[in-house]
Design an enzyme around this catalytic site. Structure first.
Site, PDB file in Angstrom:
ATOM      1  CE  LYS A 112       9.574  -1.892  12.061  1.00  0.00           C
ATOM      2  NZ  LYS A 112       9.468  -0.725  12.622  1.00  0.00           N
TER       3      LYS A 112
ATOM      4  N   GLY B  16       4.239   5.441   9.364  1.00  0.00           N
ATOM      5  CA  GLY B  16       2.727   6.719   8.316  1.00  0.00           C
ATOM      6  C   GLY B  16       1.411   6.431   8.808  1.00  0.00           C
TER       7      GLY B  16
END
Lengths: 270, 65
Positions: A105, A194
């Site tokens: 990632k 988020g």
């Protein structure tokens, strides 16, 4: 009824088939035991991990790695906190050796307050790592051009943010996220960062995103294990809803109960 | 010899990265190393010499998001 009962619907990431569409972070949990139980409750098959400094003789890293291996999940190492292409590439190379996976990632952070990805550095790092044989999961924004360039750099999966890391604000820019989904219909898109509530995760899945990665929202909940379960259900519900083809929203009301046959319908209104 | 290990200034005797890990009591398990921001493979540590002013990173698995 599970997704399996609704017809085959597996997620494929770099040739790996997964049945769960919820990826989980492993940071900020109150204890290793709660982390283990939460990952199980989330039914996550992929968890994110990192590399950090440790003093000699501490063995905390070894203990954590043993815990993750016992969970029997696939790991997605990150380059969290890297501010330059060089840092990110070196961290990825180190992670590949320790975690024994080509998955990475990729984070190249460009701005401190928002932890917004530096998409220029991201494309450059993704290109280098792809050439080195990595399978890159870039943490990016909703920017269409950046997404196009990341795919050109060899990325087969994209991880656009919902909103800034750890903010819990959900999907800040639904219009742009919908555009991204529409623009790349066959590229696996995972909403990363988020997400603050199960409803945010469900909304992302209803939009047609392929999966959601959640860390803080689960780990920092009052009851992380229960929240992990809530996220698993929300992701599944959102996915089934998307596949069932949502109705179109309208501006005006439309009666759902049949109008024909309504009593007193022939009387003039006073 | 003065070097930096994980950001801390240290005086060490180890002539190689492999020897440094033993000197600092790291076992041979799940660690990754870099020298001056360049990755050093596990198999290359014992043949990677250290010199004055080098910056070594020794990283281990940790929680991540």
């Amino acid at each position: 009824m599970g997704v399996a009962d609704m017809g085959a619907d597996s997620l494929e990431l770099y040739g790996v088939e997964l049945s769960s569409r919820l990826l989980a972070g492993t940071a900020q949990y109150p204890s290793p035991a709660i982390l283990s139980r939460a990952i199980a409750a989330a039914k996550a098959e992929v968890v994110t991990v990192s590399l950090r400094r440790e003093s000699g003789g501490s063995r905390a890293g070894e203990h954590f790695w043993s815990l993750i291996r016992e969970l029997g999940v696939r790991v997605l190492p990150n380059t969290a906190g890297c501010r330059s292409v060089k840092e990110a590439v070196t961290t990825a190379e180190m992670a590949r050796e320790v975690f024994d996976t080509p998955w990475i990632k990729l984070e190249v952070i460009g701005e401190e307050d928002s932890l917004q990805p530096d998409v220029f550095g991201l494309v450059e790092a993704a290109s280098i790592l792809t050439r080195e044989g990595f399978q890159v999961f870039p943490y990016t924004t909703e920017d269409l051009v950046a997404a196009e360039k990341l795919i050109g750099a060899g990325c087969e999966v994209l991880m656009p943010w919902g909103s800034p890391i750890g903010s819990g604000r959900g999907l800040n820019n639904p219009y742009a996220l919908k555009s991204l989904r529409a623009h790349f219909p066959s590229v696996p898109l995972i909403i990363d960062a988020g997400i603050g509530a199960p409803s945010h995760a469900a909304a992302a899945m209803e939009m047609g995103f392929d999966a959601v990665l959640s860390n803080t929202a689960i780990a920092k909940a009052g009851d992380p294990v229960r929240m992990a379960r809530a996220f698993a259900l929300a992701v599944e519900a959102g996915r089934i809803g998307y596949r069932a083809d949502l109705m179109q929203a309208r501006d005006m009301a439309a009666p759902s109960t049949p109008v024909i046959g309504r009593a007193f319908g022939d009387l003039a209104r006073a | 010899m003065h070097i930096h290990v994980n950001g801390k200034a240290l005086e060490v005797a180890a002539p190689t990265l492999g020897a440094l890990l033993r000197e600092l009591d790291y076992d041979d398990g799940a660690i990754a190393t870099a020298l001056n921001q360049n990755f050093v493979r596990k198999t290359d540590r014992s043949k990677t010499p250290l010199k004055e002013g080098d910056a070594v990173e020794i990283l281990v698995p940790r929680q991540g998001g």
